[in-house]
Design an enzyme around this catalytic site. Sequence first.
Site, PDB file in Angstrom:
ATOM      1  N   ASP A 111       1.260   1.638   5.795  1.00 39.91           N
ATOM      2  CA  ASP A 111      -0.013   1.252   6.175  1.00 39.91           C
ATOM      3  C   ASP A 111      -1.007   1.008   5.084  1.00 39.91           C
ATOM      4  O   ASP A 111      -1.172   1.836   4.021  1.00 39.91           O
ATOM      5  CB  ASP A 111      -0.555   1.974   7.184  1.00 39.91           C
ATOM      6  CG  ASP A 111      -1.342   1.228   8.614  1.00 39.91           C
ATOM      7  OD1 ASP A 111      -0.887   0.274   8.844  1.00 39.91           O
ATOM      8  OD2 ASP A 111      -2.198   1.914   9.126  1.00 39.91           O
ATOM      9  N   TYR A 113      -4.426   2.169   3.308  1.00 37.24           N
ATOM     10  CA  TYR A 113      -5.516   2.977   3.472  1.00 37.24           C
ATOM     11  C   TYR A 113      -6.641   2.589   4.528  1.00 37.24           C
ATOM     12  O   TYR A 113      -6.974   1.316   4.271  1.00 37.24           O
ATOM     13  CB  TYR A 113      -6.190   3.554   2.108  1.00 37.24           C
ATOM     14  CG  TYR A 113      -5.304   3.852   1.244  1.00 37.24           C
ATOM     15  CD1 TYR A 113      -4.521   5.167   1.364  1.00 37.24           C
ATOM     16  CD2 TYR A 113      -4.970   3.315  -0.161  1.00 37.24           C
ATOM     17  CE1 TYR A 113      -3.516   5.488   0.669  1.00 37.24           C
ATOM     18  CE2 TYR A 113      -4.230   4.063  -1.054  1.00 37.24           C
ATOM     19  CZ  TYR A 113      -3.632   5.107  -0.722  1.00 37.24           C
ATOM     20  OH  TYR A 113      -2.733   5.777  -1.575  1.00 37.24           O
ATOM     21  N   PHE A 124      -0.257   1.874  -2.162  1.00 37.42           N
ATOM     22  CA  PHE A 124      -0.592   3.070  -2.732  1.00 37.42           C
ATOM     23  C   PHE A 124      -1.787   3.165  -3.476  1.00 37.42           C
ATOM     24  O   PHE A 124      -2.403   4.241  -3.827  1.00 37.42           O
ATOM     25  CB  PHE A 124       0.500   3.838  -3.434  1.00 37.42           C
ATOM     26  CG  PHE A 124       1.649   4.146  -2.432  1.00 37.42           C
ATOM     27  CD1 PHE A 124       1.905   5.442  -1.650  1.00 37.42           C
ATOM     28  CD2 PHE A 124       3.118   3.578  -2.682  1.00 37.42           C
ATOM     29  CE1 PHE A 124       2.773   5.489  -0.815  1.00 37.42           C
ATOM     30  CE2 PHE A 124       3.896   3.643  -1.631  1.00 37.42           C
ATOM     31  CZ  PHE A 124       4.116   4.788  -1.019  1.00 37.42           C
ATOM     32  N   HIS A 244       9.053  10.662   0.840  1.00 32.16           N
ATOM     33  CA  HIS A 244       7.551   9.921   0.512  1.00 32.16           C
ATOM     34  C   HIS A 244       6.779  10.901  -0.215  1.00 32.16           C
ATOM     35  O   HIS A 244       7.085  12.225  -0.147  1.00 32.16           O
ATOM     36  CB  HIS A 244       6.872   9.697   2.090  1.00 32.16           C
ATOM     37  CG  HIS A 244       6.005   8.698   2.155  1.00 32.16           C
ATOM     38  ND1 HIS A 244       4.739   9.193   1.632  1.00 32.16           N
ATOM     39  CD2 HIS A 244       5.599   7.475   2.187  1.00 32.16           C
ATOM     40  CE1 HIS A 244       3.787   8.258   1.866  1.00 32.16           C
ATOM     41  NE2 HIS A 244       4.329   7.112   1.998  1.00 32.16           N
TER      42      HIS A 244
END
Length: 282
Positions: A111, A113, A124, A244
């Site tokens: 998703d 931020y 990221f 992750h």
Amino acid sequence: MPQTALTSFLTGKRKLEEPVEEADAGALPAPALTLARAAPAPAPDGFLRLAHADWGAALAADARAPYFQQLAAFVKARRASGAVYPPAEHVFAALDACPLEQVKVVIVGQDPYHGPRQAHGLAFSIADTSSCKFPPSLRNIFQECDADPGVDFRRGTACASGSSGSLLAWATQGVLLLNTVLTVDGGKPNSHQKQGWERFTDAVVRAVLARKGKGCVFLLWGLPAAKKCPSIDRTRHRVITSSHPSPLSNTKGGEPFTGSRCFSRCNALLAELGHTPIDWNV
């Protein structure tokens, strides 16, 4: 959408439209039946904007598909009612920063931020660190780069507010930083899931897998990323899996992200495939 705008999109030239999603992959009807079949809808005006002709061609069918029309309407309605991230001009930044023909590494996020001044279309990565909280996953990514003895990460590990968190330098070298879902309501993680983005980004992954020429390295961090890329031809491409980088996962599992040395391993596999290495400095 005006005919000239639709023509520009289908020929892959950059114009001032905005993005849309995927179409069904069924066989084309026989010529005699073609006229009886409804023409696909045009891409929604003001939603799809792609900078590169190769992505435009690879995703043209998705851009005209009904599900993509519905997705565009959903995102438009959410923007009308409150904050949606990233800003509209950055929704497809991962594709704009890295032409399809130049992709050599794929990193799959989840998703965007959901805080102010963070998401800018690259998984990221954060756009403006002058006044936003530095994401913990990105901090762990930088720390792994810094700890990897095979990577010259001159930046250091400082991840305070105000320090650089943009990964655009990776993207412009051929790293596709692709989130599974490309928009989100402010303050509401996962709020745009199951609206069509997953289908569209599946099409992006398929385009990379189907591309002719040299293979790519897939860095799959966490189970959702692995599920996003279930059928990679490992005779053509290379895959590095780990947990992750989130603090909830980075040290867990049989292949923890922390200590994985995934960045130097990626460069070694790129050399094996005939690519130049990535400079992981940002």
